[in-house]
Each structure stands twice: as C-alpha cells, then as structure tokens.
Design an enzyme around this catalytic site. Sequence first.
Site, PDB file in Angstrom:
ATOM      1  N   HIS A   1       0.816  -1.218   0.000  1.00  0.00           N
ATOM      2  CA  HIS A   1       0.000   0.000   0.000  1.00  0.00           C
ATOM      3  C   HIS A   1       0.847   1.265   0.000  1.00  0.00           C
ATOM      4  O   HIS A   1       1.967   1.290   0.524  1.00  0.00           O
ATOM      5  CB  HIS A   1      -0.894   0.012   1.239  1.00  0.00           C
ATOM      6  CG  HIS A   1      -1.808  -1.172   1.317  1.00  0.00           C
ATOM      7  ND1 HIS A   1      -2.356  -1.624   2.494  1.00  0.00           N
ATOM      8  CD2 HIS A   1      -2.261  -2.028   0.363  1.00  0.00           C
ATOM      9  CE1 HIS A   1      -3.104  -2.682   2.254  1.00  0.00           C
ATOM     10  NE2 HIS A   1      -3.069  -2.957   0.959  1.00  0.00           N
TER      11      HIS A   1
ATOM     12  N   LYS B   1       6.661   5.838   7.054  1.00  0.00           N
ATOM     13  CA  LYS B   1       6.194   4.901   8.082  1.00  0.00           C
ATOM     14  C   LYS B   1       7.371   4.367   8.880  1.00  0.00           C
ATOM     15  O   LYS B   1       8.389   3.990   8.313  1.00  0.00           O
ATOM     16  CB  LYS B   1       5.452   3.717   7.430  1.00  0.00           C
ATOM     17  CG  LYS B   1       4.209   4.131   6.676  1.00  0.00           C
ATOM     18  CD  LYS B   1       3.650   3.038   5.795  1.00  0.00           C
ATOM     19  CE  LYS B   1       2.510   3.591   4.951  1.00  0.00           C
ATOM     20  NZ  LYS B   1       2.069   2.650   3.915  1.00  0.00           N
TER      21      LYS B   1
ATOM     22  N   TYR C   1       2.776   0.986  13.838  1.00  0.00           N
ATOM     23  CA  TYR C   1       3.584   1.914  13.053  1.00  0.00           C
ATOM     24  C   TYR C   1       3.092   3.346  13.167  1.00  0.00           C
ATOM     25  O   TYR C   1       1.909   3.574  13.390  1.00  0.00           O
ATOM     26  CB  TYR C   1       3.689   1.489  11.588  1.00  0.00           C
ATOM     27  CG  TYR C   1       2.397   1.258  10.871  1.00  0.00           C
ATOM     28  CD1 TYR C   1       1.607   0.150  11.160  1.00  0.00           C
ATOM     29  CD2 TYR C   1       1.965   2.114   9.877  1.00  0.00           C
ATOM     30  CE1 TYR C   1       0.425  -0.085  10.489  1.00  0.00           C
ATOM     31  CE2 TYR C   1       0.789   1.886   9.189  1.00  0.00           C
ATOM     32  CZ  TYR C   1       0.026   0.782   9.502  1.00  0.00           C
ATOM     33  OH  TYR C   1      -1.143   0.550   8.818  1.00  0.00           O
TER      34      TYR C   1
ATOM     35  N   ASP D   1      -6.400  -6.091  -2.117  1.00  0.00           N
ATOM     36  CA  ASP D   1      -5.015  -6.516  -2.347  1.00  0.00           C
ATOM     37  C   ASP D   1      -4.942  -7.611  -3.410  1.00  0.00           C
ATOM     38  O   ASP D   1      -3.885  -7.865  -3.989  1.00  0.00           O
ATOM     39  CB  ASP D   1      -4.376  -6.954  -1.033  1.00  0.00           C
ATOM     40  CG  ASP D   1      -4.254  -5.793  -0.053  1.00  0.00           C
ATOM     41  OD1 ASP D   1      -4.069  -6.041   1.159  1.00  0.00           O
ATOM     42  OD2 ASP D   1      -4.374  -4.629  -0.500  1.00  0.00           O
TER      43      ASP D   1
HETATM   44  C1  T46 Z   1      -4.828   2.430   7.027  1.00  0.00           C
HETATM   45  C2  T46 Z   1      -6.040   2.836   7.827  1.00  0.00           C
HETATM   46  C3  T46 Z   1      -7.189   2.078   7.817  1.00  0.00           C
HETATM   47  N1  T46 Z   1      -8.270   2.471   8.552  1.00  0.00           N
HETATM   48  C4  T46 Z   1      -9.470   1.609   8.539  1.00  0.00           C
HETATM   49  C5  T46 Z   1     -10.040   1.321   7.167  1.00  0.00           C
HETATM   50  C6  T46 Z   1     -10.581  -0.072   7.301  1.00  0.00           C
HETATM   51  O1  T46 Z   1     -11.912  -0.016   7.810  1.00  0.00           O
HETATM   52  C7  T46 Z   1      -9.706  -0.734   8.345  1.00  0.00           C
HETATM   53  C8  T46 Z   1      -8.639  -1.615   7.739  1.00  0.00           C
HETATM   54  O2  T46 Z   1      -7.977  -0.846   6.762  1.00  0.00           O
HETATM   55  P1  T46 Z   1      -7.035  -1.547   5.713  1.00  0.00           P
HETATM   56  O3  T46 Z   1      -7.671  -2.806   5.203  1.00  0.00           O
HETATM   57  O4  T46 Z   1      -6.620  -0.506   4.701  1.00  0.00           O
HETATM   58  O5  T46 Z   1      -5.781  -1.946   6.630  1.00  0.00           O
HETATM   59  P2  T46 Z   1      -4.398  -2.519   6.111  1.00  0.00           P
HETATM   60  O6  T46 Z   1      -4.602  -3.482   4.984  1.00  0.00           O
HETATM   61  O7  T46 Z   1      -3.673  -2.956   7.314  1.00  0.00           O
HETATM   62  O8  T46 Z   1      -3.670  -1.235   5.513  1.00  0.00           O
HETATM   63  C9  T46 Z   1      -2.347  -0.915   5.852  1.00  0.00           C
HETATM   64  O9  T46 Z   1      -1.557  -1.883   5.232  1.00  0.00           O
HETATM   65  C10 T46 Z   1      -0.195  -1.616   5.007  1.00  0.00           C
HETATM   66  C11 T46 Z   1       0.632  -2.515   5.883  1.00  0.00           C
HETATM   67  C12 T46 Z   1       0.246  -0.229   5.099  1.00  0.00           C
HETATM   68  O10 T46 Z   1       1.441   0.051   5.028  1.00  0.00           O
HETATM   69  C13 T46 Z   1      -0.726   0.869   5.244  1.00  0.00           C
HETATM   70  O11 T46 Z   1      -0.355   1.595   6.389  1.00  0.00           O
HETATM   71  C14 T46 Z   1      -2.132   0.495   5.353  1.00  0.00           C
HETATM   72  O12 T46 Z   1      -2.690   0.616   4.043  1.00  0.00           O
HETATM   73  O13 T46 Z   1      -9.081   0.345   9.061  1.00  0.00           O
HETATM   74  C15 T46 Z   1      -8.263   3.612   9.324  1.00  0.00           C
HETATM   75  O14 T46 Z   1      -9.255   3.944   9.999  1.00  0.00           O
HETATM   76  N2  T46 Z   1      -7.129   4.384   9.338  1.00  0.00           N
HETATM   77  C16 T46 Z   1      -6.014   4.047   8.620  1.00  0.00           C
HETATM   78  O15 T46 Z   1      -4.993   4.775   8.697  1.00  0.00           O
END
Ligand code: T46
Length: 183
Positions: free
Chosen positions: A64, A73, A133, A170
């Site tokens: 991402h 980060k 992070y 993803d």
């Molecule tokens: C990133 C983020 C997400 N959210 C909410 C949105 C979704 O309802 C839930 C899960 O989000 P997401 O599926 O995007 O989470 P990850 O797949 O862990 O995303 C992260 O994955 C990789 C490792 C990364 O480096 C990024 O920091 C980030 O994109 O948390 C938020 O409320 N705030 C945030 O900053």
Amino acid sequence: MPLTVTPTAIPDVLMLEPKVFGDARGFFFESFNAREFAQATGLDTQFVQDNHSKSAKGVLRGLHYQIQHPQGKLVRVVQGRVFDVAVDLRKSSATFGRWVGMELSADNHRQVWVPPGFAHGFVVLSESAEFLYKTTDYWYPEHERTLLWNDPALGIDWPIDFAPQLAAKDQTGKLLAQADVFD
Ligand SMILES: Cc1cn([C@H]2C[C@H](O)[C@@H](COP(=O)(O)OP(=O)(O)O[C@H]3O[C@H](C)C(=O)[C@H](O)[C@H]3O)O2)c(=O)[nH]c1=O
C-alpha cells in the site's frame, strides 16, 4: 539511548535497532524517541498517526501507498514475526521498482523506516502478529493505491510456501507497469 541505524540495499530505507535493557523482570526499551530518531537518522520528520493491526498467520497486508499525502512509516512488530517489504516507487530513483525486505519480530525489536514514495506491506509468519507503526501524514483513503504483491516485475521473494490471505483490494493490486508512481 543509542539507536543503531543501518541503511538497507535501498539506502533511504533504514533498519533501526533500539538498545534493549534486560533484567530479571524482563526488558525495557524506548520504542520511539524523537531526538534520538532525528540524530540517528538525520531525518527531520514529524509523525501524526499511530496505527496498530493484528493479523493471523499467512495474512499479507499490502503493498500500500498513498499517491497524494504520501506517508513515511516507522514500523515494528510487538507480537509474532512478519516479513516486511518496501518497494521504491520514485520514478527518479536509481532503485525505482526495487524492493527490500526483512523479518521484524517481537524478539528482534527491529524497526524499519519506510520513506514517502514507497509501497509497503508484510506477510505474517507466526501464528499471529501485532504490527505497530507511526505515519508522517494522515490516512486519505481516496489517495490509497495497492501494488500487486506478487507482480513478477517486482520479483519479491516472500518467504512463504502458501498462498497468502489477502483483502479484496489486495487481490486486485496494480502491476508496477500500470501503477501510479512518484516523480
Ligand atoms: C490504514 C487505515 C485504515 N483504517 C481503517 C479502514 C478499514 O476499515 C480498516 C482496515 O484498513 P485496511 O484494510 O486498509 O488496513 P491494512 O490493509 O492494514 O492497511 C495498511 O496496510 C499496510 C501494511 C500499510 O502500510 C498501510 O499503512 C495500510 O494501508 O481500518 C483507518 O481507519 N485508518 C487508517 O490509517
């Protein structure tokens, strides 16, 4: 509080190792110290958000990045083990399209600085992993992009012999050739 900083094969991506103080009770270390971070890395950066995710074995989150408001980060693992990857998406960089990866774990206390301009992700190697992070800009979902984790053009050598568990977004990440990248 000596913080050891080691550039990786992509010099702007840094591995940080804090000094851990162990005693009969357990251990203590400063997981972040702004003055130490600035002195040891030479970076002048402010973090505005702390994130914490927990994932089961085999989950791969990534790759991402935010095309606007790109986030630097500072990542670490407080439970379990992950293989963490950063991909250089800066067109002007000599290492554009190159990746670096390393194991982060609760036991090795390692942290990685992933600068703005990189895609980031990790795969969980232990039964579960808790990933913490700091980011240098806020989350802007409208600017979020996903790079396909197994794009042959990236050739990331994920240390897994199974298909990872991916969120829908993803599974449909962009190939490097079609991805939005940075100048
Ligand atoms: C990133 C983020 C997400 N959210 C909410 C949105 C979704 O309802 C839930 C899960 O989000 P997401 O599926 O995007 O989470 P990850 O797949 O862990 O995303 C992260 O994955 C990789 C490792 C990364 O480096 C990024 O920091 C980030 O994109 O948390 C938020 O409320 N705030 C945030 O900053």
